[in-house]
Design a protein around this motif. Structure first.
Motif, short mmCIF file in Angstrom:
data_model
loop_
_atom_site.label_atom_id
_atom_site.label_comp_id
_atom_site.label_asym_id
_atom_site.label_seq_id
_atom_site.Cartn_x
_atom_site.Cartn_y
_atom_site.Cartn_z
N LYS A 6 0.53 -0.81 -0.58
CA LYS A 6 -0.18 0.16 -0.10
C LYS A 6 1.03 0.89 0.10
O LYS A 6 2.03 1.31 0.36
CB LYS A 6 -1.05 -0.02 1.40
CG LYS A 6 -2.23 -0.74 0.93
CD LYS A 6 -3.09 -0.66 2.01
CE LYS A 6 -4.26 -1.54 1.91
NZ LYS A 6 -5.05 -1.42 3.47
N GLY A 7 -0.07 2.26 -0.18
CA GLY A 7 0.56 3.17 0.22
C GLY A 7 1.33 4.87 -1.02
O GLY A 7 2.27 4.96 -1.33
N GLY A 8 0.78 4.11 -1.90
CA GLY A 8 1.07 4.88 -3.08
C GLY A 8 0.63 6.83 -2.90
O GLY A 8 2.05 7.35 -3.48
N LYS A 9 -0.29 6.91 -2.38
CA LYS A 9 -0.80 8.30 -1.84
C LYS A 9 0.67 8.66 -1.28
O LYS A 9 1.11 10.18 -2.17
CB LYS A 9 -1.70 8.65 -1.24
CG LYS A 9 -2.65 9.53 -1.04
CD LYS A 9 -3.92 9.16 -0.82
CE LYS A 9 -4.17 11.27 -0.06
NZ LYS A 9 -5.73 10.96 0.67
N GLU A 10 1.09 8.67 -0.36
CA GLU A 10 1.64 9.19 0.32
C GLU A 10 3.57 8.74 -0.58
O GLU A 10 4.16 10.41 -0.75
CB GLU A 10 2.66 8.25 1.58
CG GLU A 10 2.39 8.66 2.69
CD GLU A 10 2.85 8.01 4.01
OE1 GLU A 10 3.99 7.95 4.53
OE2 GLU A 10 2.24 7.33 4.35
N ALA A 11 3.71 7.94 -1.37
CA ALA A 11 4.92 8.04 -2.24
C ALA A 11 4.68 8.83 -3.20
O ALA A 11 5.52 9.51 -2.88
CB ALA A 11 4.92 6.20 -2.10
N ILE A 12 3.19 9.34 -4.02
CA ILE A 12 3.59 9.99 -4.87
C ILE A 12 3.89 11.43 -3.78
O ILE A 12 4.49 12.61 -4.84
CB ILE A 12 2.35 10.11 -5.43
CG1 ILE A 12 1.66 9.17 -6.06
CG2 ILE A 12 1.88 11.43 -6.01
CD1 ILE A 12 0.50 8.86 -6.83
N THR A 13 3.21 11.84 -3.07
CA THR A 13 3.73 13.22 -2.55
C THR A 13 5.35 12.95 -2.66
O THR A 13 5.20 14.49 -2.48
CB THR A 13 2.43 13.14 -1.06
OG1 THR A 13 1.31 12.63 -1.63
CG2 THR A 13 3.24 15.11 -0.87
N ASN A 14 5.71 12.36 -1.43
CA ASN A 14 7.14 12.33 -1.33
C ASN A 14 7.34 12.37 -2.82
O ASN A 14 8.62 13.63 -2.96
CB ASN A 14 7.46 11.38 -0.54
CG ASN A 14 7.27 11.14 0.73
OD1 ASN A 14 7.09 12.46 0.90
ND2 ASN A 14 6.91 10.62 1.53
N ALA A 15 7.11 11.45 -3.63
CA ALA A 15 8.05 11.81 -4.82
C ALA A 15 7.94 13.30 -5.37
O ALA A 15 9.22 13.82 -6.19
CB ALA A 15 8.24 11.09 -5.95
N HIS A 16 7.14 13.71 -5.09
CA HIS A 16 6.69 15.84 -6.27
C HIS A 16 7.76 16.27 -5.33
O HIS A 16 8.21 17.29 -5.90
CB HIS A 16 5.74 15.67 -6.01
CG HIS A 16 4.57 14.98 -6.85
ND1 HIS A 16 2.78 15.50 -6.56
CD2 HIS A 16 4.29 14.10 -7.21
CE1 HIS A 16 2.83 14.08 -7.79
NE2 HIS A 16 3.62 14.23 -8.85
N LYS A 17 7.73 16.37 -4.34
CA LYS A 17 8.33 16.54 -3.25
C LYS A 17 10.32 16.81 -3.91
O LYS A 17 10.50 17.81 -3.17
CB LYS A 17 8.10 16.39 -1.42
CG LYS A 17 7.44 17.29 -1.16
CD LYS A 17 7.27 16.55 0.71
CE LYS A 17 5.57 17.18 1.16
NZ LYS A 17 5.46 16.11 1.92
N LEU A 18 10.06 15.66 -3.34
CA LEU A 18 11.67 15.16 -4.10
C LEU A 18 12.19 15.76 -5.93
O LEU A 18 12.93 16.29 -5.66
CB LEU A 18 11.51 14.17 -4.28
CG LEU A 18 12.49 12.90 -3.66
CD1 LEU A 18 12.88 11.26 -3.22
CD2 LEU A 18 13.99 13.50 -2.65
N LEU A 19 10.91 15.82 -6.71
CA LEU A 19 11.62 16.71 -7.64
C LEU A 19 11.30 17.77 -7.52
O LEU A 19 12.11 18.62 -8.48
CB LEU A 19 10.10 15.89 -8.77
CG LEU A 19 9.99 16.88 -10.41
CD1 LEU A 19 11.56 16.00 -10.93
CD2 LEU A 19 8.85 16.45 -10.13
N ALA A 20 10.52 18.38 -6.90
CA ALA A 20 10.96 19.87 -6.47
C ALA A 20 11.94 20.42 -6.17
O ALA A 20 12.34 21.49 -6.36
CB ALA A 20 10.37 20.41 -5.23
#
Lengths: 375, 322
Positions: A6-20
Motif C-alpha cells: 500500500k502507500g501509493g498516495k504517500e509515495a506520490i506526495t513524497n516523489a513530488h517533493k523530491l522532484l521539486a
C-alpha cells in the motif's frame, strides 16, 4: 506475514517533493528567472511553443523551468494547459509576404529581389565551444553587439515561390481542392485520408526529431524521387489580425515571429498533372528552421497520393507518419509501460507456464518415439 | 456496516490544499462544458451502436497519453457532485496511477471517492473488472490503450474500419485458428477479443480474459475511452458479449490451483507475489476491495505455505484450497 503493498498516495506526495527539490538544484546557485529562459533560451522556448501549438513565450518558459529543461515534458505541460482554453475564433490567415524580415535566404537562386539576408544563424559558425561564455557578460565586456545595418531591410518581400509561379512551373494550391473551412486537429480526431490542412497541422505539432529523421530518410533515397531545393526560408515577425463579430472588420491583435519554409520538389508529371515543381511547406512559431525545413520535405513526400505517385516508403505513408509524429502521444504511450501491468503479466505467465509444460511433455514424447525406432 | 465509513471526504483537513480544495483557474472536472457535451454526445452514439468505435475530439489531459486519458475524459464528462468515484488499476485502489487519477477528480471536481465497489456510481478501471457484481445504474469506465481489436493483425486504420463496416472478420478467425494450429490454444491471455451484440468485434481493453465473462449481460453500463487513439465505445446494460472461440476449442479462463493467501477466495483473479530471492511465492487477490471485504467478514487464507513453483491448471479448473 505478508501484508498487501500500500502507500501509493504517500509515495506520490513524497516523489513530488523530491522532484521539486531536484528541480531547484543546489540552493546556493541563484534560481532561474522566467525572463532569463525567455531571453537566453529562446530557441527552446520557440520549440515548445511550436510543438505545444500555443504562442505564449512566458508560458513556454515557465513550462521549461517546471520540466527542468526537458522540452518534450514542457511541450506536454503547454498542451495540457492549452486544451483548457476557450476558443473565441480564428485569426485571418497571416500574410508572410508582409513579414518584417530578420532572415531570408533562397538556395535556388543566387540573388533574389530584396536580397539574401543571413540574419541570426548558426549556419556559418564553427562549432567550437566558446569558453568566454563561461564568464557572464557583465564581467567579460569583450562580447560584441551587432552593428545596425546602414540600410533598413525591405518590408513586403515577395516569396521566391511566387516569382516562379508566374511561369507555370510551380504547383497551385488549388490542386489540393481544399477551400472549405480549415480542419482543426486539436478538436477533431485524425481521420484518413487526411487533407493537406490536417497534414500540415500534424507536422507542425509533430516532434522535431521524428520529422527531421523522416526528411533525412527521404533524402537518403527512402522515398524522394529527386533532390529537394530550398526555395526560400524566412524568419521574422508577422501581424496577426482578427475579425471580431461585433466589429466586422479586422483588427491587429499582435505580432508573432515565425519561420516559413518553401521547398521545391521536381515532379516529372503524370497523365493529368503537368511536369512542374511541387511546393512542400513548413511553418513554425519563432525560429525553428530545422523543423520547418524537415516539415516541408515530409509535406511533399506525403502528397504522393494526391500526385498519383507510388507510396512505398515510411515517410510517404500518411498512416505511419501522421499517427506517430506527436511526441506527447508517443512519450505518454511508451512511458505508460512504467505503470503496473502485473494483471496482464500474470495472465501471460499462466499461458506461458502451460505452454512450457506442454513443450517439455512433447519433447519427452518425441524422444520416446526415437528410442523405440532405435530398438 | 457503516456505509459512509470508506468514503473519503472531499474536504480532507490533513493534507493542506493538495487534496482538499477544488483547483482554481480550471473548470469543474477540468474539461470545459462544450468539450464535455461533445464527449457525452459521442458516448450516446457509442451506446446506440454497441461495440462500434466512435471517433471523438480527444483532448490533451494533464496526465500522459497511455495513462488513462480516455477514461478520464469520459469520467470528467459524466461526473457530477453527487457521484461517488472509485478508481482502480490492476484491480487495486491504492496503485499509484489509481491514486493519482482519484486525486485528480477530488481536486478538480471535489467529488466523494470510495474504494468499495458497491458504493461507487462511477468506476474508472485499468486492466480489471471488479469481482463484486456490478449493478444497474453503475457505470464502469475502462481505460483503453489500443481500441482496435484487429490492429495487431492489420495495422492500417483504413483497412480495419472497412472490415468492421462490412463485418468482415475473417482475419481474426484465421489468427485464432493459427494460434491453435501452432500452439494448441488461442495464445491470448488478456485483451481477448469479444463479439458484441452479434455485430462488432471489440477489444475489452487489456483485462485478463478471466474477466471477459463478467462483461456478458452486465447490468451496469460499460464505457471505453481511448484518449490517444481518440475513440470511445460502449456496451449498453444487459448486452451480449461473447468471447471469440470455436466449437471444438471453447473459450476458457485462467485458473490457479491455489486460493488467495489473504482471504482464501477460490474464485478471484490472483496476483503472484514473489517473497524472497529463492522465488517463493504467494498468490493474493488482485481486487483489493474484494479481498478486504472477505477478510473483514472473517475469511482467511493460508499464508504458511508459500509456493516454490507455480503450477497452473488451466484445463482442469479445480482449485485445492488448503
Amino acid at each position: 506475514m505478508y501484508v498487501a503493498v500500500k502507500g501509493g498516495k504517500e509515495a506520490i506526495t513524497n516523489a513530488h517533493k523530491l522532484l521539486a527539490e531536484k528541480r531547484r538544484g543546489d540552493p546556493r546557485v541563484p534560481e532561474l528567472g522566467i525572463s532569463q529562459i525567455k531571453e537566453q533560451l529562446g530557441l527552446s522556448v520557440d520549440r515548445v511553443m511550436t510543438e505545444g501549438s500555443l504562442y505564449d513565450s512566458e508560458l513556454a518558459a515557465i513550462a521549461i523551468k517546471q520540466a527542468q529543461g526537458d522540452l518534450v515534458e514542457a511541450i506536454f505541460l503547454v498542451r495540457a494547459y492549452r486544451t483548457t482554453l476557450s476558443r473565441f475564433g480564428f485569426s485571418i490567415p497571416i500574410e508572410t509576404t508582409r513579414m518584417q524580415i530578420q532572415r531570408r535566404i533562397s538556395s535556388s537562386f543566387k540573388d533574389i529581389p530584396g536580397g539574401q539576408i543571413l540574419g541570426p544563424t548558426y549556419d556559418y559558425t564553427h562549432r567550437l565551444i566558446d569558453f568566454t561564455l563561461r564568464v557572464p557578460e557583465n564581467v567579460n565586456s569583450e562580447i560584441c553587439r551587432a552593428e545596425s545595418a546602414e540600410k533598413a531591410i525591405q518590408n513586403n518581400m515577395t516569396r521566391v515561390a511566387d516569382l516562379l509561379a508566374n511561369e507555370g512551373l510551380l504547383d497551385n494550391e488549388a490542386t489540393y481542392g481544399n477551400n472549405g473551412p480549415v480542419a482543426d486537429l486539436t478538436r477533431d480526431p485524425l481521420e484518413l485520408p487526411a487533407g493537406r490542412d490536417v497534414r500540415l497541422q500534424n507536422l507542425a505539432r509533430g516532434d522535431e526529431g521524428f520529422i527531421l529523421s523522416l526528411a533525412y530518410s527521404l533524402q537518403r533515397g527512402f522515398g524522394a524521387s529527386g533532390h529537394p531545393f530550398l526555395g526560400e526560408i524566412r524568419y521574422g515577425k508577422v501581424t496577426v489580425e482578427f475579425v471580431p463579430e461585433e466589429l466586422g472588420f479586422p483588427i491587429e491583435i499582435g505580432e508573432i515571429p515565425i519561420t516559413e519554409c518553401i521547398m521545391f520538389n521536381r515532379f516529372m508529371g503524370s497523365s493529368d498533372t503537368p511536369p512542374q515543381f511541387i511546393k512542400g511547406y513548413g511553418l513554425t512559431f519563432g525560429h525553428c528552421e530545422r523543423k520547418a525545413m524537415a516539415m516541408s520535405i515530409v509535406d511533399y513526400a506525403l502528397s504522393s497520393r494526391e500526385l498519383g505517385e507510388k507510396n512505398e516508403y515510411p515517410a510517404q505513408d500518411e498512416e505511419f507518419v501522421l499517427f506517430h509524429s506527436d511526441n506527447v502521444q508517443a512519450a505518454g504511450f511508451v512511458e505508460h509501460l512504467k505503470l503496473p501491468h502485473y494483471v496482464d503479466f500474470q495472465a501471460d505467465l499462466v499461458l506461458m507456464r502451460n505452454r512450457l509444460a506442454e513443450f517439455k511433455n512433447d519433447g519427452r514424447k518425441n524422444r520416446g518415439i526415437e528410442d523405440e525406432q532405435a530398438i | 456496516m457503516n456505509r459512509q465509513s470508506n468514503i473519503q471526504s472531499k474536504a480532507g483537513t490533513k493534507n493542506s490544499c493538495i487534496d482538499s480544495c477544488i483547483m482554481e483557474g480550471y473548470n469543474y472536472a477540468y474539461l470545459d462544458e462544450q468539450t464535455k457535451r461533445m464527449i457525452r454526445r459521442t458516448i450516446l452514439k457509442a451506446v446506440a451502436i454497441p461495440g462500434h468505435q466512435v471517433p471523438f475530439g480527444s483532448r490533451e489531459m494533464p496526465l500522459p497519453y497511455g495513462w488513462g486519458t480516455g477514461g478520464m475524459q469520459i469520467t470528467a464528462s459524466l461526473i457530477g457532485s453527487k457521484d461517488i468515484l472509485k478508481v482502480i488499476d490492476q484491480g487495486a485502489d491504492d496503485t499509484t496511477n489509481a491514486v493519482s487519477i482519484r486525486r485528480f477528480f477530488s481536486r478538480t471536481a471535489g467529488v466523494l471517492t470510495t474504494t468499495r465497489t458497491q458504493e461507487a456510481t462511477l468506476i474508472q478501471t485499468r486492466h480489471r473488472i471488479p469481482e463484486t457484481h456490478l449493478i444497474k445504474d453503475q457505470i464502469i469506465i475502462y481505460q483503453v490503450p489500443i481500441p482496435e481489436p484487429l490492429r495487431f493483425i492489420e495495422p492500417r486504420d483504413k483497412e480495419v474500419r472497412r472490415m468492421h463496416a462490412l463485418k468482415e472478420y475473417g482475419i481474426m478467425y484465421v489468427k485464432l485458428y493459427e494460434d491453435i494450429a501452432r500452439h494448441g490454444r488461442i495464445a491470448k491471455a488478456f485483451d481477448y477479443p469479444v463479439l458484441v451484440n452479434g455485430r462488432y468485434i471489440m477489444s475489452p481493453s487489456p483485462i485478463p480474459k478471466f474477466d471477459n465473462p463478467k462483461m456478458n449481460r452486465m447490468p451496469a453500463l460499460q464505457l471505453f475511452g481511448a484518449g490517444r487513439e481518440k475513440r470511445i465505445y460502449a456496451v449498453p446494460p444487459y448486452t451480449e458479449v461473447k468471447s471469440l472461440d470455436f466449437d471444438d476449442y471453447p473459450f476458457e479462463v485462467e485458473r490457479w490451483p491455489l486460493c488467495c493467501a489473504l482471504c482464501g477466495s477460490d474464485s478471484s483473479y490472483l496476483d503472484e507475489i514473489i517473497l524472497d530471492d529463492k522465488g517463493s511465492k504467494l498468490f493474493v487477490c488482485s481486487d483489493t476491495d474484494h479481498c478486504n471485504k472477505r477478510v473483514d467478514k472473517g475469511y482467511r487464507g493460508n499464508q504458511e505455505k508459500p509456493v516454490q513453483e507455480a503450477k497452473t491448471c488451466i484445463r482442469t479448473g479445480e482449485r485445492k484450497c488448503a
